[in-house]
Scaffold this motif. Structure first.
Motif, PDB file in Angstrom:
ATOM      1  N   MET A   1      33.189  42.968  56.425  1.00 22.55           N
ATOM      2  CA  MET A   1      33.373  43.542  58.053  1.00 22.55           C
ATOM      3  C   MET A   1      34.261  44.541  58.778  1.00 22.55           C
ATOM      4  O   MET A   1      35.656  44.659  57.991  1.00 22.55           O
ATOM      5  N   LYS A   2      33.632  45.971  58.419  1.00 26.16           N
ATOM      6  CA  LYS A   2      34.214  47.065  58.062  1.00 26.16           C
ATOM      7  C   LYS A   2      35.059  47.964  59.378  1.00 26.16           C
ATOM      8  O   LYS A   2      34.369  47.863  59.636  1.00 26.16           O
ATOM      9  N   VAL A   3      36.207  47.597  59.578  1.00 22.66           N
ATOM     10  CA  VAL A   3      36.981  47.862  60.729  1.00 22.66           C
ATOM     11  C   VAL A   3      37.400  49.199  60.854  1.00 22.66           C
ATOM     12  O   VAL A   3      37.557  49.670  61.633  1.00 22.66           O
ATOM     13  N   THR A   4      38.214  49.554  59.808  1.00 23.46           N
ATOM     14  CA  THR A   4      38.115  50.479  58.968  1.00 23.46           C
ATOM     15  C   THR A   4      37.979  51.311  58.017  1.00 23.46           C
ATOM     16  O   THR A   4      37.607  51.069  57.243  1.00 23.46           O
ATOM     17  N   ASP A   5      37.661  52.678  57.634  1.00 21.13           N
ATOM     18  CA  ASP A   5      37.359  53.765  56.426  1.00 21.13           C
ATOM     19  C   ASP A   5      38.093  53.220  55.432  1.00 21.13           C
ATOM     20  O   ASP A   5      37.723  53.448  54.519  1.00 21.13           O
ATOM     21  N   LEU A   6      39.202  52.059  55.726  1.00 19.45           N
ATOM     22  CA  LEU A   6      40.175  53.008  54.575  1.00 19.45           C
ATOM     23  C   LEU A   6      40.096  51.253  54.064  1.00 19.45           C
ATOM     24  O   LEU A   6      40.491  50.434  52.692  1.00 19.45           O
ATOM     25  N   VAL A   7      39.078  50.683  53.856  1.00 19.08           N
ATOM     26  CA  VAL A   7      38.799  49.551  53.511  1.00 19.08           C
ATOM     27  C   VAL A   7      37.619  49.545  51.976  1.00 19.08           C
ATOM     28  O   VAL A   7      37.240  49.478  52.316  1.00 19.08           O
ATOM     29  N   ASN A   8      38.189  48.685  51.352  1.00 20.79           N
ATOM     30  CA  ASN A   8      37.428  48.371  50.131  1.00 20.79           C
ATOM     31  C   ASN A   8      37.309  47.010  50.005  1.00 20.79           C
ATOM     32  O   ASN A   8      37.848  46.419  49.492  1.00 20.79           O
ATOM     33  N   PHE A   9      35.876  46.672  49.418  1.00 24.18           N
ATOM     34  CA  PHE A   9      35.299  45.961  49.594  1.00 24.18           C
ATOM     35  C   PHE A   9      34.640  44.851  47.842  1.00 24.18           C
ATOM     36  O   PHE A   9      34.379  43.793  47.659  1.00 24.18           O
ATOM     37  N   ASN A  10      35.270  45.693  46.961  1.00 25.55           N
ATOM     38  CA  ASN A  10      34.765  45.880  45.549  1.00 25.55           C
ATOM     39  C   ASN A  10      35.240  43.763  45.254  1.00 25.55           C
ATOM     40  O   ASN A  10      35.279  43.358  44.161  1.00 25.55           O
ATOM     41  N   PHE A  11      36.379  43.901  45.707  1.00 25.01           N
ATOM     42  CA  PHE A  11      36.989  42.350  45.156  1.00 25.01           C
ATOM     43  C   PHE A  11      36.213  41.381  46.036  1.00 25.01           C
ATOM     44  O   PHE A  11      36.407  40.086  45.403  1.00 25.01           O
ATOM     45  N   LEU A  12      35.470  41.104  46.925  1.00 26.50           N
ATOM     46  CA  LEU A  12      34.832  40.496  47.860  1.00 26.50           C
ATOM     47  C   LEU A  12      33.587  40.175  46.348  1.00 26.50           C
ATOM     48  O   LEU A  12      33.204  38.828  46.097  1.00 26.50           O
ATOM     49  N   ASN A  13      32.868  40.923  45.308  1.00 26.63           N
ATOM     50  CA  ASN A  13      32.168  40.979  43.867  1.00 26.63           C
ATOM     51  C   ASN A  13      33.066  39.920  42.911  1.00 26.63           C
ATOM     52  O   ASN A  13      32.577  39.078  42.791  1.00 26.63           O
ATOM     53  N   GLN A  14      33.865  39.660  43.215  1.00 24.10           N
ATOM     54  CA  GLN A  14      35.204  38.615  42.491  1.00 24.10           C
ATOM     55  C   GLN A  14      34.772  36.865  43.196  1.00 24.10           C
ATOM     56  O   GLN A  14      34.951  36.443  42.201  1.00 24.10           O
TER      57      GLN A  14
END
Length: 1641
Positions: free
Chosen positions: A336-349
């Protein structure tokens, strides 16, 4: 007991409502056709039996839905859970049931239903009908707020494109999350199956704000509610909240899960804001421990992680996720992106395959997102799905679906269409020897791959279902509707190659609008159906139009294979209407495939042919406004007439007439023979004018006029239709109904349209006797009258009833219960043995329901006495049914007995009522007689009958000239119940008699003393008048008229101040009413009419005896100021000498004698010798005796004699001050010395004050009209006339103008004209999408003209008028140089023609720019262009480009959008600035929108531009455009605009600048690559050929190298340049930088 209550309310309540409703709405929709009912019932029964048995507290289980509800009911009022109303109120919510005493479910249900669910038709499709029955409610305030604010606020749920996030909330019902999803959904939500364990892991770290955390809780609750809805008791749910550590105090494990506590725990969560880190690894470790300890290998296990950022313990998180997945569970990771700085690539792991979701906007968790998440969860449980056995038809045929993929289609719409196809196909056996299916989607083109299924591609249903499910939504193929490409694919790949197989082919064409290549497509479809064994079935979805409807009809196999739905929900199978719709489509496909289809008519629309006459009867009162109601009504009539053949075109066609009517009758007509062609008829309709002389149009007046017109214009063999369009109510509703019955009895079918709020449905339905349920009656607003829905309904009515043969003579009995006895005079037997009277009675009897419970009738015949012989009476009630009564009536013996003993008949009437009448119904009598009678005794009998219980009330019918209407009124209960007939042969029931008798039977009329026609004014004084009436035998034929003449004259004097008496004479004095014997006129009238009767024994005229008697009477009245004798005779006295002597004596005694001669036998000299003065002699022919004007002249003479004075005719004295004043406008006074002036008749007035008689009264012109040469004309522009004024008034100086002729008040005056001279180009949308609203658009345009000083002068405004269509042609254009005055522009607006197919706004702006450039040569005159449109243009880019060019040339651009389809972003692109964009929601409001001030204000802002000279680039340069068209780019139209503009300014040639273009995304678009060229047209065409890429990726580096290669290939000496246009980072940033450096350009 608590356990039972808890289980019943919470578990069963949630399952029954949530599971069954959701399952029915979402899943049964998949099996919607022949098996849907069975499947729904079986599924519910299965679940109730296996999953939600209810213990009702009495030791037994309930296994059916009705038992479930009964169990719930028992729990509520049986005292098990709730111990009284107070407890029930507290549970259900005080705000709903406060103050109500509820005894059980029967009371609870209507309260909940009325307050909560009213108006929730769309929501009920998902919820099921019994949403809140038997359920304990928590948080009712929240429930009410969600339901009321989101559902009941009038929002439209028709289509997802038009809705917002209306209801996507959590409703708390007894601790159970009920997930409510508004309609339409993103397809049908997938269903999960089997046993499910789920652990929700929620990030509660510091970076998540409170409002965002509530949204995460909301998402958790929705997913939980979704799973609970699907599997109910087979669900276990856990919950972990974490940040730096796991919140163990709110932890829910699988073993301690309870549906009662899960949501309350979630609702009451609290966070420690000092707990700031994100230890996702710890949380997953806790989840792993729960699974390892409590997991069930037979369940599907899910861990759903919801987080807003990268964990601080990523390594641990990955390890724990791996353990969970290795155990066999699934990990879903939602970022759930609450700021523009978040990167969710780690969720794939962390996530299992296909279970990572990223939500960029936490505030926009919509249906699409929930659908995708649900699909991923439920996909893993499909192995537990138990599919029902669905009967299938094994038919060998090919079935093709051609699916519209234009910009009207959204992704969720495609999901519904895919489900629709599966719903239909699952009912057929799929295989090589059975049904085979092909699918193609078409937009700009027909694509292959995941956008198409070849007919031989799948040989089983399961594989076909997978193939359909994999059809992809293509956002890049939407800017067109190229149906021809799909038809070419169908022909080339399927129909032609498979034509030799002998299989039938059915093509289902789904379309949302008219094809781009409509004519070619229609031709292609018709050619394919002629060439091959193929049948087209058309499904249209969306806003209908005549043009599109015609296209569908021409493509379809026949009219029965055309289907239309308002939106995609029609195909969703979520309600019964949708299920029926799909079933009809499926049945039609089967019939076409098997050859059992029965044709219903040609698909190509044609005017239908019926032999009938139709009269449009149109309200012409002031309620019918000319510019709105009447304009739409004209359009409406033409639309209906357009449907059928006219007699002028076909000998078996229709005749059309139009009548305009109001209270006074009809005043404008287009007769059956009043036109020479269809176009002439339409022209005459369009030029019909309203007079609007009354405030109301009485419908019975119009129906009477229509009836008379039909009866005088009969066409043998033609059916008859009346078409009433009204805004008014009838003054006498029963009379209108009676007129309608007469219309129907003459075989005329009526169709009724009631418009706006002044009409009443019940009244209008009473005008439809042919159809028992109210018939073809439509209530509508003016804005909806010409809508597609209403028009289609009315067209169907006209066609249906034009073909319905309505036979004349059909009776439509009135409702009522009463006893009636007819007193029938046997004089009727003198003519044809009384057949006329008998037919009259039979006609009367058939107008009522004759039965022991309704109307009972009797007949008494009379003459000299009451006739009592055989067949001379019908005893009241002896004939209990109509047929027997008719036979007895025909057998009546009406042998005349030479007498008129009404007294005896009335007495017998009372006896029959007493012996046989019913005590509980009204008693009515109808006297039908000929001749005069003595009133004195009769009035006593009449009074006695009225005083009985129940009272006997009498109506009367007088027959023949010898019968006095005054006598009939005296005998009747009310003046309105006295009817006159010319003879026994002509006796008949008129609508007035019909209505009044019915009103009489229903007690509508009040009892009334007798009345007679009276003079409108009275004069007064201390005088006496004796009327001497000649009753000798020579007066026989005129005595009644003479008596009535005298009676009316008597009414002109105020009694008892004026004493009046009568002396009747023949040979001698035969009757007398003493002077002043009666104090009131009514008493005098009754006795005069009954006591002063014709003397058949007087063969001579003894005038002298009468004068002598009068002189003697006056001798005793010495106190009188004046004495008058009014002698009325038809001939010379038989003793002239005695008469002369008596007259002299009378005059000497101070008596003034007026002589009145009636008939042609009187000599004026004879009367002069009696009166002594020729001025006192009057002569009247027989016809003059009924002339009120003649009577008034006589009265004036008498009044002048009585009270001579100086207040003359045309004046009247003030009743208090006695000041003489002139009669006001609208009044008159014929007499002198009067106290009041007389009003002119209704609708008339006088031109000046002081009018002396009614001849000065002329028709009063309505407000806004003035009288000119006896004709009402509209007030001119800049003037107005209110009601009551006689002339038009100029507008005041500060508001000197009106926008139209016929203004009615000063409020219609506007401010002065715009002070800025300008050239104004109005660009008007003339396309078919405007449809019935085109007249309203014209009204809007005309209303904008009022502020402009229009003309060709330098200080005036010139206006050009252009039409938007497929192209803007000269015939669509009025140029600036033609703008001679406002009238010319107004006529040009009215002449605009709509119906264009395409909206080529760009071409219209181009033409407007050209006109401005060529004709607007005055550099100091403001230049403004305004575009008015209701939808998106044919080409957004071209429209934007042409608008930009216009703005660059210094023109101010304004844009007006109308309705919900207006494209706001395109309007903004057209306009010079945001304030120049105006959007109006509908056409009704548009008519009152005044933008003239905005236009004027914009013109004041205009400033002239200096001449701009664009110098092409003067260097040799080779330039490559490198354009990023990756999937992330969403501004390609703007890019094209930029390049186009660049080409205009830099110039392209072989010796200077050469250009090339390549575009790229994930790869270089080779097909669109264009190398260097000096040809301007080639490079522009190459720009148009570029398309957006569909794969993710941005290979900017490769594109640069390729551009460099192309530049180096050109050997000429020139500067090499590359222009890169991109929206962001390339896929490989480092590679792009290196490549750009290597290029060296």
């Amino acid at each position: 007991m608590n356990t039972v209550a808890s289980h019943t309310v919470n578990t069963v309540g949630s399952y029954t409502v949530n599971t069954v409703a959701s399952y029915t709405a979402n899943k049964v929709a998949s099996y919607t056709l022949n098996t849907v009912a069975t499947y729904t019932v079986n599924t519910v029964a299965y679940y109730c039996e296996h999953c939600c048995n209810i213990y009702d507290g009495l030791g037994r289980y309930e296994t059916r839905m009705e038992d479930v509800m009964r169990g719930l009911e028992n729990n509520i009022h049986g005292g098990i859970s709730f111990e009284g109303v107070d407890d029930l109120r507290r549970v259900l919510g005080n705000n709903i049931l406060s103050g109500m005493s509820l005894k059980g479910m029967d009371d609870v249900v209507p309260v909940l239903w009325n307050i909560i669910l009213s108006g929730m038709d769309d929501v009920l499709l998902v919820l099921g009908n019994n949403i809140l029955i038997g359920m304990s409610l928590v948080g009712m305030d929240d429930v009410m707020r969600v339901l009321e604010n989101d559902i009941l606020s009038g929002m439209s749920l028709v289509h997802r494109k038009n809705s917002r996030q209306i209801l996507d909330r959590l409703v708390l019902l007894a601790g159970v999350a009920l997930y409510l999803t508004y309609l339409p959904q993103a397809g049908a939500f997938p269903i999960c199956y089997g046993n499910i364990d789920v652990i929700f892991v929620m990030d509660a770290s510091y970076s998540i704000q409170d409002e965002d955390f509530m949204l995460i809780c909301d998402l958790t609750a929705k997913l939980y509610g979704k799973l609970l809805t699907d599997v109910s008791d087979n669900l276990r749910a856990g919950f972990i909240m974490y940040a730096s550590y796991v919140y163990n105090d709110s932890l829910i494990t699988l073993n301690n899960y309870s549906s009662e506590t899960f949501i309350p725990t979630l609702k009451d969560l609290s966070r420690d804001m000092r707990n700031i880190k994100t230890h996702t690894g710890l949380a997953l470790q806790k989840a792993w421990e729960i699974i390892e300890d409590q997991g069930n290998a037979n369940s599907f296990t899910f861990v759903v992680l919801i987080t807003d950022g990268q964990p601080n313990d990523l390594t641990l998180a990955v390890d724990m996720a791996t353990k969970i997945k290795n155990w066999g569970a699934f990990v879903m990771a939602i970022g759930m992106k609450v700021t523009d700085l978040v990167n969710f690539n780690f969720l794939n792991q962390l996530a299992s395959s296909g279970m990572m979701f990223e939500q960029d906007d936490i505030n926009n968790i919509n249906d699409e997102f929930l659908y995708d998440v649900s699909k991923a969860l439920c996909k893993e449980t499909q192995s537990e799905k138990i599919n029902p056995v669905i009967p299938q038809d094994n038919v060998a045929f090919d079935l093709y679906f051609l699916l519209d993929e234009s910009d009207n289609i959204l992704s969720q719409d495609l999901e519904i269409v895919k489900q629709m196809m599966i719903n239909i196909l699952q009912t057929f056996v799929i295989g090589p020897n059975s049904a085979l299916v092909g699918v193609a989607k078409y937009g700009v083109q027909t694509l292959s791959g995941v956008h198409r299924i070849e007919v031989t591609e799948y040989g089983t249903f399961n594989s076909l279902e997978t193939g359909i499910d994999s059809l992809s939504y293509n956002t890049f193929n939407r800017n067109g509707r190229n149906l021809l490409s799909a038809l070419n694919w169908l022909n080339q790949t399927s129909l032609q190659p498979r034509s030799s197989l002998g299989r039938r082919s059915v093509v289902v064409l789904l379309t949302t609008g008219r094809a781009d290549n409509s004519d070619e497509a229609i031709y292609k479809v018709q050619a394919l159906q002629q060439r091959y064994n193929v049948f087209f079935l058309i499904i249209g979805i969306g806003t209908d139009s005549d043009v599109w409807n015609a296209e569908r009809n021409q493509m379809a196999y026949d009219i029965g294979t055309v289907f239309w739905g308002q939106n995609f929900l029609t195909l969703g199978g979520t309600n019964q209407q949708s299920l029926d719709f799909l079933a009809d489509i499926r049945t039609t496909i089967y019939d076409l495939a098997t050859g059992t289809y029965k044709p219903k008519g040609p698909g190509v629309p044609q005017r239908w042919l019926e032999t009938f006459d139709i009269v449009f009867l149109v309200d012409g009162s002031r309620r019918m406004t000319a510019n709105l109601h009447f304009a739409i009504t004209k359009f409406f009539m033409i639309e209906l007439i357009e449907e059928f053949e006219l007699l002028l075109e076909n000998a078996a066609g229709a005749r059309v007439a139009v009548m305009i009517f109001d209270d006074a009758g009809w005043y404008n007509i287009i007769p059956f023979n009043g036109y020479t062609s269809r176009s002439d008829l339409y022209s005459k309709i369009n030029t019909l004018q309203l007079i609007q002389r009354t405030d109301n149009a009485d419908n019975n007046v119009g129906l009477e006029a229509m009836y008379k017109y039909f009866t005088t214009n009969v066409r043998e063999g033609a059916n008859k239709l009346g078409y009433l369009i009204t805004l008014s109510s009838s003054t006498n509703k029963l009379l209108a109904e009676a007129e309608a019955k007469r219309v129907a009895m003459n075989g005329i079918q009526l169709i009724v349209v009631g418009m706006d709020g002044a009409v009443n449905r019940t009244e209008l339905e009473s005008l439809e006797p042919f159809v028992s349920n109210g018939g073809p009656v439509t209530m509508t607003t003016v804005g909806s009258l010409a809508s597609t829905q209403v028009l289609d309904q009315q067209k169907n009515y006209v066609q249906t009833y034009a073909a319905s043969k309505r036979l004349s003579g059909t009776y439509f009995p009135w409702d009522g219960a009463f006893d009636m006895i007819i007193l029938l005079h046997d004089k009727a037997g003198y003519q044809n043995e009384g057949l006329g009277a008998k037919y009259f009675l039979m006609d009367l009897f058939q107008r009522f329901i004759v039965s022991p419970k309704d109307v009972m009738l009797g007949v008494i015949t009379f003459g000299a006495e009451v006739n009592t012989g055989t067949n001379q009476q019908i005893q009241l009630g002896s004939s209990q049914y109509l047929n027997d009564l008719i036979l007895k009536t025909l057998n009546l013996n009406l042998t005349p007995t030479a007498g008129t003993n009404v007294d005896a008949a009335m007495t017998a009437l009372g006896t029959m009522f007493q012996d046989h009448g019913r005590a509980d119904v009204p008693h009515l009598a109808l006297l039908v007689m000929e001749g005069d009678v003595e009133l004195t005794g009769l009035l006593d009998i009449k009074t006695a009958l009225k005083e009985r219980t129940p009272p006997v009330c009498t109506a009367s019918v007088g027959v023949g000239p010898s019968t006095s209407q005054s006598i009939m009124k005296a005998l009747s209960y009310n003046d309105s119940l006295a009817f006159m007939m010319p003879s026994w042969a002509d006796i008949a029931i008129s609508p007035t008699m019909d209505a009044n008798l019915v009103a009489f039977s229903r007690g509508v009329f009040a009892s009334q003393n007798i009345g007679v026609l009276r003079l409108p004014t009275q004069c007064s004084g201390n005088v006496g008048i004796l009327y001497l009436i000649d009753l000798s035998d020579s007066m026989l034929n005129i005595i009644d008229k003479t008596k009535l003449f005298t009676a009316i004259l008597m009414s002109g004097f105020e009694m008892p101040k004026v004493k009046q008496g009568v002396i009747g004479f023949g040979t001698m004095v035969t009757s007398e009413i003493g002077l002043g014997e009666y104090n009131s006129y009514l008493e005098l009238f009754i006795n005069f009419m009954s006591r002063v009767v014709y003397d058949s024994n007087s063969s001579t005229t003894g005038t002298f005896a009468a004068i002598n008697r009068a002189r003697n009477i006056f001798a005793s009245f010495t106190q009188l100021d004046e004495k008058y004798i009014v002698l009325i005779t038809d001939g010379k006295s038989d003793n002239p000498a005695n008469t002369q002597n008596e007259a002299n004596l009378a005059r000497q005694a101070g008596i003034t004698i007026l002589g009145i001669g009636v008939g042609s036998g009187v000599q004026k000299s004879d009367l002069t010798s009696i009166t002594g003065n020729t001025d006192l002699v009057y002569q009247f022919e027989e016809s003059d005796l009924e002339n009120v004007t003649s009577l008034q002249a006589l009265q004036i003479k008498l009044c002048t004699l009585i009270r001579p004075g100086d207040c003359l005719a045309g004046n009247a004295r003030d009743p208090e001050s006695l000041t003489c004043r002139a009669c006001e406008i609208g009044t008159h006074q014929e007499l002198s010395e009067q106290l009041h002036c007389t009003d002119c008749p209704n609708g008339q007035t006088t031109a000046n004050t002081g009018s002396v008689d009614e001849t000065f009264c002329t028709d009063e012109c309505a407000a806004g009209f003035f009288e000119s040469n006896n004709v009402c004309e509209r007030c001119d522009f800049n003037t107005y006339k209110p009601e009551g004024e006689t002339s038009c008034v100029a507008c005041p100086a500060e508001r000197p103008i009106t926008t139209f002729q016929g203004a009615t008040s000063e409020d219609d005056c506007r401010r002065n004209v715009c002070g800025v001279a300008m050239d104004l180009v109005l660009i008007v949308d003339c396309t078919a999408s405007i449809g019935v609203n085109f007249p309203l658009l014209k009204i809007f345009l005309i209303n904008q003209l009022h502020k402009f000083n229009i003309g060709l002068g330098t200080d005036q405004t010139r206006i050009s008028l252009l039409c938007i269509g497929e192209e803007t042609t000269p015939q669509d254009t009025k140029t600036l140089t033609q703008s001679v005055d406002a009238e010319f522009i107004r006529n040009a607006i009215m002449a605009l023609k709509g119906g264009a197919i395409k909206t080529n706004t760009a071409d219209a702006i181009r033409v407007g720019t050209k006109i401005m450039e060529e004709e607007s040569t005055d550099k100091d005159k403001a230049k403004v262009m305004m575009v008015i449109t209701d939808g998106r243009s044919l080409s957004y880019f071209q429209t934007q480009y042409e608008s930009l060019l216009a703005k660059q040339k210094g023109f101010i651009m304004m844009a007006v959008g109308i309705g919900s389809n207006s494209h706001e972003s395109e309007l903004a692109a057209i306009a010079s600035e945001a304030s120049y964009v105006i959007i109006e929601s509908d056409y009704i409001r548009l008519t009152s929108l005044d933008l003239s001030g905005d236009i004027c204000a914009a013109a004041t802002e205009w400033t002239p531009l200096d001449d701009i000279t664009i110098t092409p680039c003067d260097v040799a340069m080779d330039l490559m455009f490198v354009v990023d068209l990756s999937v992330s780019t969403n501004i390609f139209p703007q890019v094209k605009l930029l390049l186009w503009k660049f080409l205009d300014e830099i110039g392209v040639s072989n010796d200077k600048v050469k250009m090339g273009i390549l575009s790229f995304g994930a790869e270089i678009y080779e097909d669109g690559l264009q190398g260097l060229t000096g040809n301007d047209g080639t490079i522009r065409n190459a720009m148009w050929a570029q398309y957006m890429q569909t794969k993710a990726g941005t290979v900017t580096g490769q594109a640069l190298v390729r551009a460099s290669t192309l530049l180096q290939a050109d050997s000429r000496e020139a500067i090499d340049a590359v222009m890169v246009i991109t929206d962001g980072a390339s896929t490989n940033h480092t590679d792009t930088v290196l490549r750009s450096q290597e290029v060296g350009i």
